[in-house]
Motif scaffolding. Structure first.
Motif, PDB file in Angstrom:
ATOM      1  N   CYS A  50      35.339  21.070   7.839  1.00  0.00           N
ATOM      2  CA  CYS A  50      35.172  21.417   6.619  1.00  0.00           C
ATOM      3  C   CYS A  50      33.892  21.343   5.790  1.00  0.00           C
ATOM      4  O   CYS A  50      33.229  21.985   5.018  1.00  0.00           O
ATOM      5  N   THR A 176      40.463  24.025   3.055  1.00  0.00           N
ATOM      6  CA  THR A 176      40.461  23.166   4.424  1.00  0.00           C
ATOM      7  C   THR A 176      40.803  23.805   5.626  1.00  0.00           C
ATOM      8  O   THR A 176      40.261  24.082   6.633  1.00  0.00           O
ATOM      9  N   ASP A 179      38.612  26.778   6.138  1.00  0.00           N
ATOM     10  CA  ASP A 179      37.203  26.346   6.606  1.00  0.00           C
ATOM     11  C   ASP A 179      37.443  26.072   8.203  1.00  0.00           C
ATOM     12  O   ASP A 179      36.254  26.247   8.703  1.00  0.00           O
ATOM     13  N   ARG A 247      34.534  17.009  -1.176  1.00  0.00           N
ATOM     14  CA  ARG A 247      34.759  16.852   0.046  1.00  0.00           C
ATOM     15  C   ARG A 247      34.986  15.415   0.669  1.00  0.00           C
ATOM     16  O   ARG A 247      35.542  15.204   1.500  1.00  0.00           O
ATOM     17  N   SER A 322      33.376  30.166   3.441  1.00  0.00           N
ATOM     18  CA  SER A 322      33.843  28.797   3.467  1.00  0.00           C
ATOM     19  C   SER A 322      32.805  28.104   2.131  1.00  0.00           C
ATOM     20  O   SER A 322      33.526  27.295   1.465  1.00  0.00           O
ATOM     21  N   GLY A 326      34.567  26.695  -1.422  1.00  0.00           N
ATOM     22  CA  GLY A 326      34.287  25.153  -1.742  1.00  0.00           C
ATOM     23  C   GLY A 326      33.865  24.950  -3.223  1.00  0.00           C
ATOM     24  O   GLY A 326      34.247  24.128  -3.791  1.00  0.00           O
TER      25      GLY A 326
END
Length: 469
Positions: A50, A176, A179, A247, A322, A326
């Motif tokens: 991730c 997540t 990803d 993260r 991704s 995020g």
């Protein structure tokens, strides 16, 4: 053009897969901590994948391939500096960040320096995160525009819309799970398909050496000033980026947070070299590209057979999506947690906060797509985002973590002064200038240190509520 019905089918299937995975992820987002931090429960592989996926997005893939086309192997430096920043973060700060009982970087600054510093940093960090999302939507639009021939506006709306949909549904759990799919696909697409096939079609490394200028094989071909600017923008920016902090806080243990962060940094270094070489191959195969921002997509169309082309394009779209999801969630979290909840809805319940997060994510997502349609240049948008972030809050975060005498007043003044200097400098000298960033960072450190020494202990430092792990 080699892009045919089979490739379109692969792309559509991939987008549907993301939507399905996002829906599955949404079932796990039952609390605000699930939505924002995936329950702080990720193991090494999921955490590493991730983090690698969120680091390497549109600028890393499309921008660095463009730089490889224009400058050669030294086009790697943009992504290399991202990787360097992540490794520094993993080695020196991951443990400290993991031990903080916070959801955002601005919440940390609020506890360390007071609400004023937290509020200003929330605005800056949220703007940065949203602008990174903007770059990804621009990248998705570029790819779909080149390959499908869609209008650029329509392409951005489709790509941005898919990301917004699954991010709203499940927050960090959806992000997540998608990803991991995206990380696997982008790794296969770049390292195992585009790189070897690109080198083969270009006649191998020896033919590249005979066809390209000597400067294409030097690590400084892009220029020392440009490399230094990338260090200021990306290496320092990674250290204080909300999407990266967020993260780190998803890791199950401190050991996983540290090891996974360093591993993601190493992966980023390899990725930077790979996409720069792909750009070099493109210069030999497609020497007269009109728009070098389309290098990766044009190269894929030129060298890949049907079916494989669809997979590789899914890979680059994976890299874009991704990072977009995020950073979209990061911007939403900053605004929900550090502005709306802190100042306007202090007694909100967890269920209400979860609903608020989804509403804010929707608004930020729509604004992101609008900005992407307006700017339409990946590297321009990224430069502005990282310039403000690196110069605005780097010094307060670092000094706050490592210097106990840093005060609240100093942090607030440093953020305001450095941000003003950077924005003024960029307006006067242009957004490609390195000087405003240097001035901003220097001003930030000078103000932090000077004000802290001259007015010691006048800023109220709040207990950070360090949690035991």
């Amino acid at each position: 053009m080699n892009f045919n019905t089979l490739d379109v089918a692969i792309m559509i299937a991939y987008l549907l897969l993301l939507v399905i995975v996002g829906i599955i992820g949404s079932r796990r987002a039952k609390t605000s901590e699930d939505y924002v931090l995936a329950g702080r429960n990720l193991g090494f592989f999921m955490y590493f994948g991730c983090l690698g996926a969120v680091i390497l997005g549109g600028a890393s893939t499309i921008g660095s391939t463009k730089l490889g086309y224009e400058f050669g192997i030294s086009g790697m430096w943009l992504v290399v500096m991202l990787g360097l920043g992540i490794m520094l973060l993993g080695i020196f700060l991951a443990k400290k960040i993991s031990n903080l009982s916070v959801m955002t970087i601005s919440e940390y600054l609020s506890k360390r320096f007071g609400v004023e510093a937290g509020l200003v940093s929330a605005v800056i960090a949220a703007t940065y995160a949203m602008m990174v999302s903007v770059t990804q939507v621009i990248g998705m639009g570029t790819i779909l525009n080149v390959l499908l021939g869609w209008n650029l506006t329509v392409s951005m709306l489709v790509g941005g819309g898919v990301v917004l949909f699954y991010t709203i549904l499940g927050g960090m759990w959806s992000v997540t799970m998608t990803d991991i799919v995206q990380f696997i696909i982008m790794t296969i697409g770049v390292f195992f398909i585009m790189l070897p096939l690109g080198l083969s079609k270009a006649g191998g490394w020896s033919n590249l050496q005979s066809q390209l200028p000597d400067t294409y094989f030097t690590f400084t071909g892009i220029g020392g000033q440009e490399i230094f600017q990338y260090f200021l923008l990306f290496a320092l920016g990674m250290v204080v980026a909300q999407d990266i902090w967020q993260r780190i806080l998803t890791a199950k243990t401190i050991k996983i947070a540290r090891a996974g962060t360093v591993a993601a940094g190493v992966y980023s270094l390899l990725y930077g070299v790979a996409v720069a070489i792909i750009g070099m191959c493109a210069f030999v195969i497609l020497p007269n590209l009109e728009d070098t921002q389309n290098t990766f997509a044009s190269m894929a169309v030129a060298i890949l057979p049907s079916g494989v082309l669809g997979l590789v394009i899914a890979a680059v779209v994976s890299a874009l999506m991704s990072t977009a999801s995020g950073t979209l969630l990061a911007s939403s979290t900053l605004i929900s947690n550090d502005i709306i909840k802190r100042f306007f809805l202090k007694n909100i319940t967890d269920d209400q906060y979860l609903a608020l997060s989804r509403v804010v994510t929707t608004v930020i997502g729509i604004l992101t797509i609008v900005c992407a349609l307006w700017i339409q240049d990946v590297l321009v948008a990224l430069d502005v985002a990282y310039a403000v972030l690196s110069g605005g809050i780097f010094a307060p975060v670092i000094l706050g973590l490592f210097w106990k005498k840093a005060t609240a007043k100093a942090a607030f003044y440093a953020i305001i002064a450095s941000t003003a200097v950077i924005l003024a400098g960029l307006a006067i000298e242009g957004i490609t200038s390195t000087a405003p960033i240097i001035y901003g960072i220097a001003v930030s450190f000078v103000v932090m240190i000077t004000v802290s020494i001259w007015s010691p202990n006048k800023g109220k430092e709040v207990d950070l509520n360090v949690k035991e792990m």
